[in-house]
Scaffold this active site. Structure first.
Site, PDB file in Angstrom:
ATOM      1  N   ARG A 286       0.918  -1.480   0.084  1.00 36.59           N
ATOM      2  CA  ARG A 286      -0.167  -0.056  -0.170  1.00 36.59           C
ATOM      3  C   ARG A 286       0.645   0.842   0.587  1.00 36.59           C
ATOM      4  NH1 ARG A 286      -3.314  -0.489   4.688  1.00 36.59           N
ATOM      5  NH2 ARG A 286      -1.403  -0.832   5.509  1.00 36.59           N
TER       6      ARG A 286
ATOM      7  N   ASN B   1      -6.308  -2.609   1.978  1.00 34.77           N
ATOM      8  CA  ASN B   1      -6.353  -4.479   2.426  1.00 34.77           C
ATOM      9  C   ASN B   1      -7.297  -4.817   2.608  1.00 34.77           C
ATOM     10  OD1 ASN B   1      -3.531  -4.458   2.791  1.00 34.77           O
ATOM     11  ND2 ASN B   1      -3.343  -4.388   4.811  1.00 34.77           N
TER      12      ASN B   1
END
Length: 89
Positions: free
Chosen positions: A19, A37
């Site tokens: 990320r 996520n």
């Protein structure tokens, strides 16, 4: 012209800085959006910007950061207004 895309990335993509690396890459390309996520182990990213920059991000997502092992990247139009900046959720 600004457009938005949603990416769904599968493989070893959680716990490998995916990320944050996606955020760095998106910002370097002049994109805004978010990455998060998912409970099933995927990472989902949404980005808005120029089509060529979105294409470049889509290509980068197939590689990701060094510890990632990407198995699949699915792409679809993103809905809604573009956010400010790039957020990690």
């Amino acid at each position: 012209m600004t457009e938005g895309r949603r990416y769904s990335i599968r493989g070893r993509v959680q716990g490998v800085y995916f990320r944050a690396a996606t955020r760095e890459q998106a910002l370097a390309l002049g994109l805004v959006g978010q990455a998060r996520n998912c409970p099933d182990g995927r990472v989902e990213a949404q980005a808005w910007g120029e089509a060529s920059a979105l294409d470049a991000l889509g290509r980068w997502l197939w590689q990701g950061p060094p510890m990632a092992r990407v198995e699949e990247v699915r792409e679809a139009p993103a809905e809604g207004p573009a956010p400010e900046g790039f957020r990690i959720a």
